[in-house]
Motif scaffolding. Structure first.
Motif, mmCIF file in Angstrom:
data_model
loop_
_atom_site.group_PDB
_atom_site.id
_atom_site.type_symbol
_atom_site.label_atom_id
_atom_site.label_comp_id
_atom_site.label_asym_id
_atom_site.label_seq_id
_atom_site.Cartn_x
_atom_site.Cartn_y
_atom_site.Cartn_z
ATOM 1 N N HIS A 98 0.829 -1.207 0.000
ATOM 2 C CA HIS A 98 0.000 0.000 0.000
ATOM 3 C C HIS A 98 0.867 1.262 0.000
ATOM 4 C CE1 HIS A 98 -2.618 -3.138 1.766
ATOM 5 N NE2 HIS A 98 -3.572 -2.508 1.102
ATOM 6 N N ARG A 99 0.194 2.404 -0.164
ATOM 7 C CA ARG A 99 0.864 3.690 0.042
ATOM 8 C C ARG A 99 1.430 3.729 1.466
ATOM 9 N NH1 ARG A 99 -3.482 8.434 1.657
ATOM 10 N NH2 ARG A 99 -4.169 7.458 3.586
ATOM 11 N N ILE A 100 2.359 4.643 1.720
ATOM 12 C CA ILE A 100 2.901 4.817 3.064
ATOM 13 C C ILE A 100 2.374 6.125 3.635
ATOM 14 C CG2 ILE A 100 5.008 5.120 4.436
ATOM 15 C CD1 ILE A 100 6.458 3.403 2.364
ATOM 16 N N ALA A 101 1.804 6.077 4.824
ATOM 17 C CA ALA A 101 1.295 7.291 5.473
ATOM 18 C C ALA A 101 1.103 7.011 6.954
ATOM 19 C CB ALA A 101 -0.026 7.718 4.843
ATOM 20 N N PHE A 103 3.055 6.644 9.310
ATOM 21 C CA PHE A 103 3.932 5.575 9.790
ATOM 22 C C PHE A 103 5.268 6.180 10.136
ATOM 23 C CE2 PHE A 103 7.263 2.432 9.116
ATOM 24 C CZ PHE A 103 6.822 1.417 9.934
ATOM 25 N N GLN A 104 5.763 5.927 11.333
ATOM 26 C CA GLN A 104 7.122 6.358 11.621
ATOM 27 C C GLN A 104 7.764 5.526 12.708
ATOM 28 O OE1 GLN A 104 7.454 10.391 12.789
ATOM 29 N NE2 GLN A 104 6.221 10.190 14.618
ATOM 30 N N THR A 105 9.078 5.482 12.653
ATOM 31 C CA THR A 105 9.839 4.692 13.611
ATOM 32 C C THR A 105 10.961 5.550 14.180
ATOM 33 O OG1 THR A 105 11.430 3.934 11.943
ATOM 34 C CG2 THR A 105 9.442 2.599 12.256
ATOM 35 N N SER A 106 11.518 5.109 15.314
ATOM 36 C CA SER A 106 12.692 5.786 15.861
ATOM 37 C C SER A 106 13.967 5.204 15.290
ATOM 38 C CB SER A 106 12.752 5.636 17.382
ATOM 39 O OG SER A 106 11.626 6.211 17.966
ATOM 40 N N ASN A 107 13.875 3.954 14.852
ATOM 41 C CA ASN A 107 15.084 3.251 14.421
ATOM 42 C C ASN A 107 14.962 2.765 12.980
ATOM 43 O OD1 ASN A 107 16.584 3.224 16.933
ATOM 44 N ND2 ASN A 107 14.920 1.933 17.690
ATOM 45 N N PRO A 108 16.115 2.526 12.358
ATOM 46 C CA PRO A 108 16.100 1.873 11.050
ATOM 47 C C PRO A 108 15.389 0.521 11.154
ATOM 48 C CG PRO A 108 18.286 2.720 11.522
ATOM 49 C CD PRO A 108 17.485 2.856 12.784
ATOM 50 N N LEU A 109 14.768 0.108 10.090
ATOM 51 C CA LEU A 109 14.006 -1.148 10.108
ATOM 52 C C LEU A 109 14.072 -1.795 8.733
ATOM 53 C CD1 LEU A 109 10.193 -0.419 9.767
ATOM 54 C CD2 LEU A 109 11.983 1.220 9.202
ATOM 55 N N TYR A 111 11.987 -2.632 5.643
ATOM 56 C CA TYR A 111 10.710 -2.241 5.041
ATOM 57 C C TYR A 111 10.719 -2.688 3.602
ATOM 58 C CZ TYR A 111 6.420 0.523 4.713
ATOM 59 O OH TYR A 111 5.112 0.924 4.590
ATOM 60 N N ARG B 99 15.568 5.301 9.662
ATOM 61 C CA ARG B 99 14.199 5.252 10.180
ATOM 62 C C ARG B 99 13.260 5.877 9.159
ATOM 63 N NH1 ARG B 99 12.944 10.282 14.326
ATOM 64 N NH2 ARG B 99 13.299 11.930 12.784
ATOM 65 N N ILE B 100 11.969 5.617 9.284
ATOM 66 C CA ILE B 100 10.978 6.232 8.403
ATOM 67 C C ILE B 100 10.192 7.250 9.216
ATOM 68 C CG2 ILE B 100 8.917 5.836 6.985
ATOM 69 C CD1 ILE B 100 10.011 3.048 6.389
ATOM 70 N N GLN B 104 5.149 10.371 3.242
ATOM 71 C CA GLN B 104 3.898 9.739 2.834
ATOM 72 C C GLN B 104 3.646 9.898 1.350
ATOM 73 O OE1 GLN B 104 0.463 11.128 4.789
ATOM 74 N NE2 GLN B 104 0.656 13.224 4.120
ATOM 75 N N THR B 105 2.882 8.966 0.826
ATOM 76 C CA THR B 105 2.568 8.959 -0.600
ATOM 77 C C THR B 105 1.064 8.772 -0.775
ATOM 78 O OG1 THR B 105 2.768 6.553 -0.785
ATOM 79 C CG2 THR B 105 4.776 7.845 -1.114
ATOM 80 N N ASN B 107 0.075 6.946 -3.456
ATOM 81 C CA ASN B 107 -0.013 5.686 -4.183
ATOM 82 C C ASN B 107 0.967 4.657 -3.637
ATOM 83 O OD1 ASN B 107 -1.921 6.443 -6.284
ATOM 84 N ND2 ASN B 107 -0.312 7.846 -6.952
#
Lengths: 308, 308
Positions: A98-101, A103-109, A111, B99-100, B104-105, B107
């Motif tokens: 899906h689109r990304i929205a 969503f956030q993290t403190s650390n690298p992950l 994805y 991190r992310i 946001q997108t 699509n």
């Protein structure tokens, strides 16, 4: 060390539940200790697949932080579609389409998102990249998700990769793609014994779009009229739930899985904006959406653009 | 159809610039029409790598929407680290190892992040997954990024995958990892001919943390004192830039690349909170951060936790 929980979105569909199962299996083979769980009960369609391939229903949870520090998300990333206490755990990995929205993290992950029709198409790639063999029943569940998300390879969201993945998984699972596919889709279309709430929310998601909080449910049928006959009951339930949950707009996309068309039942003060977005008139509370079968590809982008 | 532009973050480091080059090369081999660009001039270190491997400097841009509809991001995702008009273009793909956040997108897209030390380690995987051969000079640039991001495999951000990737790329590029690595790192440590602004911002990023807008620059040196001798000039410039850009806190992490230690110069009304976060005292405007070499892994998470 607590188990890593793996789950798909709220109001889980077949991809949300089976991708948790298949990704958990993969992670366990790679040495992690994980458990697939679900944020809601299986739909009739999903239950058909679980029964057919003799798989257990994942445990249903409504919160995770009380039992896990770390989670992995499949088939979603947006916080409002995830578990209620997602902000209290570390997200180690996401596999999504899906689109990304939101969503956030403190650390690298880790994805992994690709613009394909189904999360399990990506998970099939991951099995191959790690040289892990896929058991027959897991392949069957993954296949079921692709059939479900692409309406048996007919949705515009379906890519060549989904098609190839479906054929490969059908071989491993030992089923005929067409005949199993039709049986699976039909298993999910019975609405007569469902409440209005179940029809509206069995596969529904929230989307913040500009200043609007938009709820979009989708139901697959072989007879659209069967649902429209209950229009007044559905609108009344949409009204109630909109007030309770502060939805500005509530859409129910009723999709004929054999004809590949949809009718959207639309509720909300500004519902004319939805009609304008699709350049259609609202007739008896509904919009006729010819050729529309994909919420993600044919509904959300159009509305996001119009409302943002 | 306009070209797809590919770029790394503002204040580009070696990974930001070379991952745009390597990912653009890969995409072009896959049939896309792309151009690598940069959101700032190459540092001395990056220029050393570009010269050594006879590669052109990517064109520097400050906006993209006037010439492209679609972009791909490498080595970053957060909007405030990206091009100024990122909200006006479609992001088709992201390859990153951070991190992310603030991303946001509308699509679905291709998003590939892994918790490794360098974007080019992931790009090496992508070359392999697509069976595309890596030219010698591209391999040399990718290697340079891994050396730069991991301080020649010594940073805590360096994973086994980065190490394996570095050795493999050194073979393809035909250079000795250790001796080329030291030459590259030394090339980036000369500060004597740099202005205070250049020292502060050559590799700097903004991080929103709770209510704080935090600017964190990092400079690699072989002699920390050479930078500290210019402390008053640097603090005065930090003050000026904090006022101009509404930074609440400004850190300059001065890293000794041979000793693998850092000293942080700290500016801002609430700088005691930074000291508390690291459980250290501020002495003459600085914090001694023993064993700290990674902004991403050893500075940002500690501050995010303390300020959020």
């Amino acid at each position: 060390m607590s188990k890593i929980l793996i789950f798909g979105h709220q109001s889980p569909d077949t991809d949300a539940i089976t991708s948790a199962i298949s990704f958990s299996y993969l992670q366990n083979q790679l040495g992690k200790v994980t458990e697939p769980v679900a944020l809601g009960e299986a739909t009739d369609e999903t239950q058909f697949a679980l029964d057919y391939f003799k798989a257990d229903n994942p445990r249903v949870v409504t919160s995770v932080a009380d039992e896990a520090d770390e989670v992995m998300l499949v088939d979603h990333n947006e916080a409002q579609q995830s578990v209620s206490d997602i902000d209290k755990v570390d997200v180690l990995a996401v596999v999504d389409h899906h689109r990304i929205a939101n969503f956030q993290t403190s650390n690298p992950l880790y994805y992994r998102a690709e613009p394909v029709g189904c999360t399990n198409t990506i998970i099939l790639k991951l099995f191959k990249e790690h040289n892990i063999e896929i058991p027959e029943n897991i392949a069957g569940l993954m296949l079921s998700a692709i059939i479900s998300d692409t309406l048996l390879l007919k949705s515009p969201t379906c890519t060549k990769e989904d098609e190839d993945a479906a054929r490969e998984l059908a071989d491993i699972a030992g089923v005929d793609l067409e005949s199993y596919g039709k049986d699976l889709l039909k298993a999910g279309t019975n609405t007569s014994d469902k409440s209005a709430d179940q029809i509206l929310n069995a596969d529904a998601k929230n989307f913040p779009m500009g200043d609007y909080n938009v709820r979009i449910g989708q139901v697959n049928v072989v007879d659209v009229q069967e649902v429209l006959d209950r229009k007044d009951e559905l609108l009344s339930e949409m009204d109630k739930q909109s007030q309770e949950n502060s939805y500005d707009l509530f859409l129910l996309v009723i999709t004929n899985v054999l004809e590949s068309d949809s009718v959207a039942l639309v509720f909300g003060d500004d519902r004319q904006k939805v009609a304008d977005a699709f350049d259609k008139d609202i007739i008896e509370d509904t919009l006729l959406l010819e050729g529309v079968v994909s919420r993600k590809k044919q509904v959300v982008p159009v509305l996001t653009k119009a409302l943002s």
